[in-house]
Enzyme design. Structure first.
Site: not given
Ligand code: COA
Length: 331
Positions: A114, A258, A288
């Site tokens: 990520c 993020h 995500n």
């Protein structure tokens, strides 16, 4: 020393939309639970045979190059960030080099999950600052839907993650636009808190005969621990970036965190007391998308006119590793 600017941004997501209700027909969950805990309403899943990590990255890259007003031949170097490369080796960067028909430029793969976008941004920034390259393509792409355990045991991963790609062209700046600073961190003692363990080179054979019986073949996440660390570390890294540039939170025109979980992004927003017009979230639509989440959000924020040249943008990310990072830039 030269400075780096964002010259173009692109994104690509697969056509297939998977709404929470569809997931609830496969696993024991509900639309209400997912929206309440994560903010996510739908995500995209790749079409096998149509989309791949590299092909989606290539589509996003084509848009970024066009928006930058450049030709493919102007690209000097490729940085590709993903946790889901097409192959274990080679990395997906060389596949994008081939699919775009670039010259034999270098292609570097970044494996920071990520945080991969900000790690990649930092790498590109250093190459441009030193004058080695003028135009770098940063591609972030993920196919995650084919690793989900679509039984009740795997539901915490399946509800959160999605597929998609984002790309940036980073170029030598000839005006005030510049990346002010980047800050990269890791804490490997938490490696197993968010991990896909198998297949693994720890074994005698990478593919063991009982692979399909091993729990480690599914991604694992300790959701609560990730949640707690994410808000703390992302906030710390924003402060680090502000201090490095002698700025304060009032100077941030737009924060793009993020897109891990809407509650995490909102937790960070609250810590800095930022009003809704100074943050951008689109996890509701895409889930995500790991390394791709910030560039996808950046593309949509730009298309919606949420920031302009001269604005101060802040990025922050947290994920598997644990790794976390931040970047501050004058767009
Ligand atoms: N659907 C419905 N119910 C679910 C569920 C799902 N998908 N997942 C868990 N539950 C249930 C649990 O069984 C539990 O029920 P119980 O109270 O009756 O025992 C309850 O919901 C709470 O479970 P828990 O696992 O503690 O949930 P949580 O509040 O921690 O939320 C996450 C789970 C995954 C949404 C949350 O931990 C999270 O978002 N963590 C961060 C994840 C993240 O951002 N990862 C990416 C990092 S890059």
């Amino acid at each position: 020393m030269y400075q780096t600017k964002i010259a173009g941004v692109g994104m690509y997501v697969p056509d297939r939309i998977v709404k929470n209700e569809e997931l609830a027909s496969m696993i024991d969950t509900t639309n209400e639970w997912i929206v309440e805990r994560t903010g996510i309403e739908q995500r995209r899943w790749f079409k096998p045979g149509v989309d791949s990590t590299s092909s989606m990255g290539t589509r996003a890259a084509e848009i970024a190059i066009e928006k930058a007003g450049l030709e493919k031949q102007d690209i000097d170097f490729v940085v590709f960030a993903t946790l889901s490369p097409d192959y274990i080796f080679p990395g997906s960067g060389v596949l994008v080099q081939e699919q775009l028909g670039l010259d034999t430029v270098g292609a570097l793969d970044v494996r920071n999950q990520c945080s991969g976008f900000i790690y990649g941004l930092s790498i590109a920034d250093q190459f441009i600052k030193t004058g080695q390259y003028q135009n770098i393509l940063l591609v972030c792409s993920e196919v995650q839907s084919n690793t989900f355990d679509l039984t009740d045991e795997g539901r915490s991963m399946a509800v959160i993650f999605g597929d998609g790609a984002g790309a940036l062209v980073l170029s030598r700046s000839e005006d005030e636009s510049q990346i002010l600073s980047t800050h990269l961190h890791s804490e490997g003692k938490y490696a197993k808190e968010l991990i896909l363990e198998e297949p693994s080179t720890l074994e005698e054979k990478r593919i063991m005969p009982d692979l399909m019986q091993r729990a480690g073949r599914w991604p694992y996440m300790n959701g609560r621990n990730v949640f707690k660390h994410a808000i703390t570390r992302m906030s710390e890294s924003i402060n680090e970036a502000l201090e490095a540039s002698d700025l304060n939170k009032e100077d941030i025109d737009l924060l793009i965190a993020h897109q891990a979980n809407l509650r995490i992004a909102q937790g960070v927003q609250k810590k800095f007391g930022l009003s809704d017009d100074r943050v951008f979230n689109n996890i509701q639509k895409y889930g995500n998308t790991t390394a791709a989440s910030i560039p996808i959000a950046l593309f949509e924020a730009l298309e919606q006119g949420r920031f302009k040249r001269g604005d101060v943008l802040c990025f922050t990310a947290f994920g598997s590793g644990f790794t976390w990072a931040s970047a501050l830039l004058k767009y």
